[in-house]
Design an enzyme around this catalytic site. Structure first.
Site, PDB file in Angstrom:
ATOM      1  N   SER A   1       0.882  -1.515   0.265  1.00  0.00           N
ATOM      2  CA  SER A   1       0.069   0.045   0.015  1.00  0.00           C
ATOM      3  C   SER A   1       0.831   1.223   0.130  1.00  0.00           C
ATOM      4  CB  SER A   1      -1.141   0.076   1.195  1.00  0.00           C
ATOM      5  OG  SER A   1      -0.259  -0.313   2.487  1.00  0.00           O
TER       6      SER A   1
ATOM      7  N   VAL B   1      14.950 -12.814   2.584  1.00  0.00           N
ATOM      8  CA  VAL B   1      14.850 -14.424   2.859  1.00  0.00           C
ATOM      9  C   VAL B   1      13.944 -14.941   1.881  1.00  0.00           C
ATOM     10  CG1 VAL B   1      13.759 -15.829   4.463  1.00  0.00           C
ATOM     11  CG2 VAL B   1      14.852 -13.654   5.209  1.00  0.00           C
TER      12      VAL B   1
ATOM     13  N   ASP C   1      -1.624  -6.674  11.722  1.00  0.00           N
ATOM     14  CA  ASP C   1      -2.299  -6.757  10.045  1.00  0.00           C
ATOM     15  C   ASP C   1      -1.968  -8.221   9.829  1.00  0.00           C
ATOM     16  OD1 ASP C   1      -2.962  -6.482   7.551  1.00  0.00           O
ATOM     17  OD2 ASP C   1      -1.321  -5.151   7.058  1.00  0.00           O
TER      18      ASP C   1
END
Length: 431
Positions: A115, A223, A263
């Site tokens: 976002s 990662v 979230d």
């Protein structure tokens, strides 16, 4: 965007009227064409407007028609990329004009977008393989106006219950977005989580690099991993292990750490198919909880597992799910919804998250409450964030088709510890 959506609604109303139908406002608004337009425009706008759109478009299983879920998934998955010129402006401003000399490689095309930022892979000359999140230009400055515009759009939609006070939630969204736009804060939360989970082999948290991090650029170790949704292809035992680790992590965040990444967007969880270890990303929405909230939820789970209806009613008032001003029949309906959840957890040795029976019951009850004029009271923001995390974790386990001994897992965290040395303290430690 609003003009286009309003035009679509007017045309649809005219066509339906010609057929002798009188569709409601909600039916006119939530057409695939309108949702597509909103999703496309918010993805193009990025920033706070898209963030609020992501919150509104959280994967809700069977709540929305499949067509709408598919369209809204764009807001959960990606945004339009910054042009290279704009990227260079941001990096020059944060790192100085000679920043490229510090890198052996910097991929201009991002491998992920969200976002308020996009993520690039890079390798420094000292050998570090990095994932670098770069905030979109001007996002922090646009938060206040974006949230105000989103509030206006939500009000114009006519979808809010009559009497529902939106302002406190939009103010919290504005405050939280300003926090999330501070990448130095997010870096500190990333570092704290890495330390908290350093001895837990079930999770991988990237390493935070503060020498390349600024308020608008976040640097961490890269990662390798796969989207959490890909784990649905694994056998039942591996899916159960991954989902069980997710549920356990959520309970540790609440009851052990009192520090939670709130979230539960699917994109924030990935996994290593070689080890089934979960890779945790995006700590911008991390929140510390007050002890009284944690205690309330501990008692809520205790009384729910025990089937104590009277105490559940008391806790529904104490937490804020209902208030004395809530109509008695609405209080009863909310309590029945809470009891429905705990009854499903209590009565099964292994809860089947793939089953839609519980979700359908809750959706039916919630729709009936809304149709009857129930206006949700303004709950504390800690509670709102916790409920979102609980719901998101449930949906992740549902996506993985997990079967878990949820009662047993919950009891490990909420059962009072035995007294030692003749007494115990509030947190269960002996005196």
């Amino acid at each position: 965007m609003t003009s286009s959506v309003a035009g679509n609604m007017a045309v649809t109303r005219f066509l339906e009227a010609a057929r002798g139908n009188r569709p409601g406002l909600k039916d006119l608004l939530l057409t695939p064409a309108n949702i597509q337009r909103i999703a496309d425009d918010l993805a193009r706008m990025r920033g706070a407007a898209m963030k609020v759109g992501q919150l509104l478009s959280m994967d809700t299983g069977d709540v929305l028609p499949p067509e709408l879920n598919q369209i809204m998934a764009r807001l959960r998955a990606d945004a339009d990329y910054m042009p290279p010129k704009q990227l260079k402006v941001v990096l020059n401003k944060n790192w100085g004009n000679t920043w490229l000399q510090k890198f052996e490689r910097f991929d201009v095309r991002p491998f992920a977008a969200a976002s308020i930022g996009q993520v690039h892979r890079a390798k420094t000359r000292d050998g570090r393989d990095m994932a670098i999140k770069v905030q979109y230009l001007g996002v922090a400055r646009s938060i206040d106006s974006d949230v105000a515009n989103m509030a206006a759009l939500i009000k114009l939609s006519g979808l809010l219950p009559k009497g529902f006070e939106l302002s406190p939630y939009m103010e919290e969204a504005r405050r939280q977005l300003h926090e999330e736009a501070d990448y130095e804060r997010e870096g500190e939360c990333l570092r704290d989580f890495r330390q908290l989970l350093q001895d837990d082999d079930a999770f991988v948290v990237p390493e935070f690099y503060d020498d390349f991090t600024t308020k608008h650029v976040l640097a961490m170790s890269y990662v390798g991993s796969q989207p959490i949704e890909d784990a649905v292809k694994l056998d039942q035992a591996r899916r159960n292990r991954i989902a069980g680790n997710l549920v356990t992590l959520m309970l540790r965040e609440l009851f052990d750490f009192r520090f939670m990444q709130t979230d539960p967007n699917f994109a924030n969880y990935r996994f290593d198919p070689q080890t089934d270890r979960l890779v945790l990303l995006d700590f911008g929405a991390t929140r510390r909880f007050r002890e009284n909230i944690v205690d309330q939820y501990r008692r809520l789970f205790q009384k729910g597992l025990a089937g104590d209806r009277d105490e559940l009613k008391n806790l529904a008032h104490e937490i804020g799910f209902v208030t004395p001003e809530t109509a008695p029949h609405h209080q009863q309906a909310v309590l029945e919804m809470i009891e429905t959840v705990f009854a499903a957890v209590r009565t099964h040795a292994a809860f089947d998250f793939e089953s839609t029976a519980l979700m359908q019951k809750m959706n039916t009850a919630g729709s009936a409450l809304a149709a009857d004029g129930f206006v949700p009271p303004p709950v504390p923001m800690d509670v709102l964030c916790l409920q979102r995390k609980l719901g998101g974790t449930f949906l992740l386990a549902n996506r993985l088709k997990a079967q878990l001994p949820i009662r047993e897992i919950l009891e490990r965290f909420v059962t009072p510890k035995p007294m030692r040395n003749g007494g115990n303290t509030a947190d269960g430690e002996g005196i």
